[in-house]
Design a protein around this motif. Structure first.
Motif, PDB file in Angstrom:
ATOM      1  N   MET A   1       0.784  -1.526  -0.637  1.00 23.07           N
ATOM      2  CA  MET A   1       0.314  -0.206   0.110  1.00 23.07           C
ATOM      3  C   MET A   1       0.767   1.071   0.132  1.00 23.07           C
ATOM      4  SD  MET A   1      -2.907   1.098   2.731  1.00 23.07           S
ATOM      5  CE  MET A   1      -1.964   1.093   4.104  1.00 23.07           C
ATOM      6  N   LYS A   2       0.695   1.736  -1.029  1.00 26.17           N
ATOM      7  CA  LYS A   2       1.536   3.297  -1.287  1.00 26.17           C
ATOM      8  C   LYS A   2       0.969   4.899  -1.059  1.00 26.17           C
ATOM      9  CE  LYS A   2       5.005   1.651  -3.487  1.00 26.17           C
ATOM     10  NZ  LYS A   2       5.943   1.129  -5.380  1.00 26.17           N
ATOM     11  N   TYR A   3       1.591   5.564  -0.447  1.00 22.84           N
ATOM     12  CA  TYR A   3       0.348   6.995  -0.469  1.00 22.84           C
ATOM     13  C   TYR A   3       1.248   8.066  -0.845  1.00 22.84           C
ATOM     14  CZ  TYR A   3       0.286   6.362   4.655  1.00 22.84           C
ATOM     15  OH  TYR A   3       0.456   5.864   5.824  1.00 22.84           O
ATOM     16  N   THR A   4       1.064   8.830  -0.585  1.00 23.20           N
ATOM     17  CA  THR A   4       1.913  10.449  -0.757  1.00 23.20           C
ATOM     18  C   THR A   4       1.054  11.323   0.225  1.00 23.20           C
ATOM     19  OG1 THR A   4       3.119  10.597  -2.481  1.00 23.20           O
ATOM     20  CG2 THR A   4       2.966  12.465  -1.647  1.00 23.20           C
ATOM     21  N   THR A   5       2.162  12.406   1.525  1.00 24.44           N
ATOM     22  CA  THR A   5       1.544  12.959   1.931  1.00 24.44           C
ATOM     23  C   THR A   5       1.560  14.039   2.341  1.00 24.44           C
ATOM     24  OG1 THR A   5       1.818  12.013   3.975  1.00 24.44           O
ATOM     25  CG2 THR A   5      -0.469  11.508   3.807  1.00 24.44           C
ATOM     26  N   GLU A   6       1.163  15.691   2.441  1.00 22.55           N
ATOM     27  CA  GLU A   6       2.245  16.553   2.861  1.00 22.55           C
ATOM     28  C   GLU A   6       2.017  17.569   3.409  1.00 22.55           C
ATOM     29  OE1 GLU A   6       2.097  19.757  -1.414  1.00 22.55           O
ATOM     30  OE2 GLU A   6       2.312  17.420  -1.774  1.00 22.55           O
ATOM     31  N   ILE A   7       2.208  18.334   4.288  1.00 20.69           N
ATOM     32  CA  ILE A   7       2.113  19.500   4.839  1.00 20.69           C
ATOM     33  C   ILE A   7       2.900  20.776   4.762  1.00 20.69           C
ATOM     34  CG2 ILE A   7       2.836  19.024   7.071  1.00 20.69           C
ATOM     35  CD1 ILE A   7       0.831  19.178   9.067  1.00 20.69           C
ATOM     36  N   LEU A   8       2.321  22.226   5.514  1.00 18.17           N
ATOM     37  CA  LEU A   8       3.062  22.573   5.217  1.00 18.17           C
ATOM     38  C   LEU A   8       3.462  23.499   6.263  1.00 18.17           C
ATOM     39  CD1 LEU A   8       4.893  25.591   2.625  1.00 18.17           C
ATOM     40  CD2 LEU A   8       2.691  26.996   3.251  1.00 18.17           C
ATOM     41  N   VAL A   9       4.654  23.854   6.733  1.00 18.70           N
ATOM     42  CA  VAL A   9       4.655  23.827   8.516  1.00 18.70           C
ATOM     43  C   VAL A   9       5.289  25.466   8.573  1.00 18.70           C
ATOM     44  CG1 VAL A   9       6.080  23.124  10.699  1.00 18.70           C
ATOM     45  CG2 VAL A   9       5.318  21.544   9.058  1.00 18.70           C
ATOM     46  N   ASN A  10       4.882  26.217   9.283  1.00 13.41           N
ATOM     47  CA  ASN A  10       5.478  27.669   9.006  1.00 13.41           C
ATOM     48  C   ASN A  10       6.278  28.145  10.035  1.00 13.41           C
ATOM     49  OD1 ASN A  10       4.820  30.713   8.400  1.00 13.41           O
ATOM     50  ND2 ASN A  10       3.301  31.197   9.744  1.00 13.41           N
ATOM     51  N   VAL A  11       7.261  27.251  10.088  1.00 18.40           N
ATOM     52  CA  VAL A  11       8.605  28.083  10.175  1.00 18.40           C
ATOM     53  C   VAL A  11       9.693  27.332   9.395  1.00 18.40           C
ATOM     54  CG1 VAL A  11       8.422  26.989  12.482  1.00 18.40           C
ATOM     55  CG2 VAL A  11       9.387  25.510  11.414  1.00 18.40           C
ATOM     56  N   PRO A  12      11.363  28.393   9.090  1.00 18.83           N
ATOM     57  CA  PRO A  12      12.179  28.184   8.432  1.00 18.83           C
ATOM     58  C   PRO A  12      12.423  26.404   8.465  1.00 18.83           C
ATOM     59  CG  PRO A  12      12.275  30.469   9.156  1.00 18.83           C
ATOM     60  CD  PRO A  12      11.221  29.470  10.392  1.00 18.83           C
ATOM     61  N   ARG A  13      13.163  25.884   7.124  1.00 23.25           N
ATOM     62  CA  ARG A  13      13.361  25.001   6.897  1.00 23.25           C
ATOM     63  C   ARG A  13      14.311  23.933   7.956  1.00 23.25           C
ATOM     64  NH1 ARG A  13      15.657  22.037   1.523  1.00 23.25           N
ATOM     65  NH2 ARG A  13      17.007  23.785   1.738  1.00 23.25           N
ATOM     66  N   GLU A  14      15.773  25.372   8.226  1.00 22.48           N
ATOM     67  CA  GLU A  14      16.322  25.315   9.602  1.00 22.48           C
ATOM     68  C   GLU A  14      15.883  24.452  10.978  1.00 22.48           C
ATOM     69  OE1 GLU A  14      20.392  27.428  11.380  1.00 22.48           O
ATOM     70  OE2 GLU A  14      19.817  28.267   9.478  1.00 22.48           O
ATOM     71  N   GLU A  15      15.252  25.558  11.029  1.00 21.90           N
ATOM     72  CA  GLU A  15      14.160  25.488  12.288  1.00 21.90           C
ATOM     73  C   GLU A  15      13.377  24.159  11.997  1.00 21.90           C
ATOM     74  OE1 GLU A  15      10.738  27.602  15.001  1.00 21.90           O
ATOM     75  OE2 GLU A  15      12.041  28.582  13.281  1.00 21.90           O
ATOM     76  N   ASP A  97       9.591  30.242   1.104  1.00 24.71           N
ATOM     77  CA  ASP A  97       9.826  31.984   1.477  1.00 24.71           C
ATOM     78  C   ASP A  97      10.215  30.763   2.612  1.00 24.71           C
ATOM     79  OD1 ASP A  97       8.916  32.693  -0.879  1.00 24.71           O
ATOM     80  OD2 ASP A  97       5.900  31.959   0.046  1.00 24.71           O
ATOM     81  N   ASP A  98       9.461  31.086   3.779  1.00 25.54           N
ATOM     82  CA  ASP A  98       9.994  31.113   5.140  1.00 25.54           C
ATOM     83  C   ASP A  98       9.160  29.709   5.822  1.00 25.54           C
ATOM     84  OD1 ASP A  98      12.060  33.239   5.752  1.00 25.54           O
ATOM     85  OD2 ASP A  98      11.011  34.157   6.672  1.00 25.54           O
ATOM     86  N   LYS A  99       8.863  29.089   5.260  1.00 26.61           N
ATOM     87  CA  LYS A  99       8.024  28.031   5.223  1.00 26.61           C
ATOM     88  C   LYS A  99       8.777  26.553   5.375  1.00 26.61           C
ATOM     89  CE  LYS A  99       3.796  30.316   5.356  1.00 26.61           C
ATOM     90  NZ  LYS A  99       2.516  31.030   4.817  1.00 26.61           N
ATOM     91  N   THR A 100       8.576  25.954   5.110  1.00 24.50           N
ATOM     92  CA  THR A 100       8.932  24.191   4.861  1.00 24.50           C
ATOM     93  C   THR A 100       7.939  23.139   4.238  1.00 24.50           C
ATOM     94  OG1 THR A 100      10.469  24.320   6.937  1.00 24.50           O
ATOM     95  CG2 THR A 100      10.636  22.438   5.949  1.00 24.50           C
ATOM     96  N   ARG A 101       7.898  22.504   3.603  1.00 25.82           N
ATOM     97  CA  ARG A 101       6.730  21.874   2.559  1.00 25.82           C
ATOM     98  C   ARG A 101       7.424  21.252   3.179  1.00 25.82           C
ATOM     99  NH1 ARG A 101       2.243  21.823   0.585  1.00 25.82           N
ATOM    100  NH2 ARG A 101       2.372  23.936  -0.189  1.00 25.82           N
ATOM    101  N   TRP A 102       6.586  19.762   3.940  1.00 26.05           N
ATOM    102  CA  TRP A 102       7.067  18.372   4.180  1.00 26.05           C
ATOM    103  C   TRP A 102       6.151  17.618   3.485  1.00 26.05           C
ATOM    104  CZ3 TRP A 102       6.229  16.297   9.778  1.00 26.05           C
ATOM    105  CH2 TRP A 102       6.814  14.823   9.645  1.00 26.05           C
ATOM    106  N   VAL A 103       7.355  16.194   2.293  1.00 30.45           N
ATOM    107  CA  VAL A 103       6.128  15.277   2.115  1.00 30.45           C
ATOM    108  C   VAL A 103       7.008  13.959   1.950  1.00 30.45           C
ATOM    109  CG1 VAL A 103       5.787  14.890  -0.660  1.00 30.45           C
ATOM    110  CG2 VAL A 103       5.809  16.758   0.026  1.00 30.45           C
TER     111      VAL A 103
END
Length: 150
Positions: A1-15, A97-103
């Motif tokens: 079973m395969k699937y993809t999820t993603e979320i945008l987190v409002n913090v810079p990638r380094e943090e 920008d100053d956010k991180t997209r986690w996929v």
């Protein structure tokens, strides 16, 4: 079973990476985590293993995480093994920008009749659990809200 999820987190990638890559923070975004134990002499590195124990309702589940690829801040891939289940999770972290997209790209493989049946009858439950962890991480990273308080 395969699937993809993603979320945008409002913090810079380094943090974002600093919070995600600290095992002490796992309890704040992985609901039900009761303990973890490093099994390798090289924690956090490719090939390293860690035991993770979760309380899920009345069931206790122990998984072994193996880091397969660690190329931070861009990506980290790991496998998770428990009785009847092998899970490969590929995580990608992108600046927006100053956010991180986690996929995440998740691939569950089941063995044994019971686990195969669960995967067949309840595929949405696995994706839902992944999204809960991601949403809890977002709350922790953005607002400091711990899953232990939910």
């Amino acid at each position: 079973m395969k699937y993809t999820t993603e979320i945008l987190v409002n913090v810079p990638r380094e943090e974002f990476i600093k919070k995600l890559d600290n095992p002490e923070n796992m309890k704040h975004w992985q609901r039900g985590l009761t303990q973890y134990e490093q099994l390798s002499k090289n924690p956090g590195q490719e090939g390293a293993q860690m035991s993770l124990t979760y309380q899920m309702g009345k069931r206790e589940i122990t998984l072994v995480e193996t880091i397969i690829k660690k190329n931070l801040p861009e990506e980290m891939h790991a496998s998770y093994d428990a009785k009847g289940v092998h899970n490969l999770q590929k995580n990608y972290f992108n600046d927006e920008d100053d956010k991180t997209r986690w996929v995440t790209e998740t691939d569950f493989q089941f063995s044994g009749f019971g686990m195969k049946l669960m995967g067949l009858l309840m595929p949405g439950a696995f994706k839902k659990q992944t999204l809960i962890y991601m949403q809890d991480f977002k709350k922790f990273a953005e607002e400091g809200i711990s899953a232990t308080d939910l």
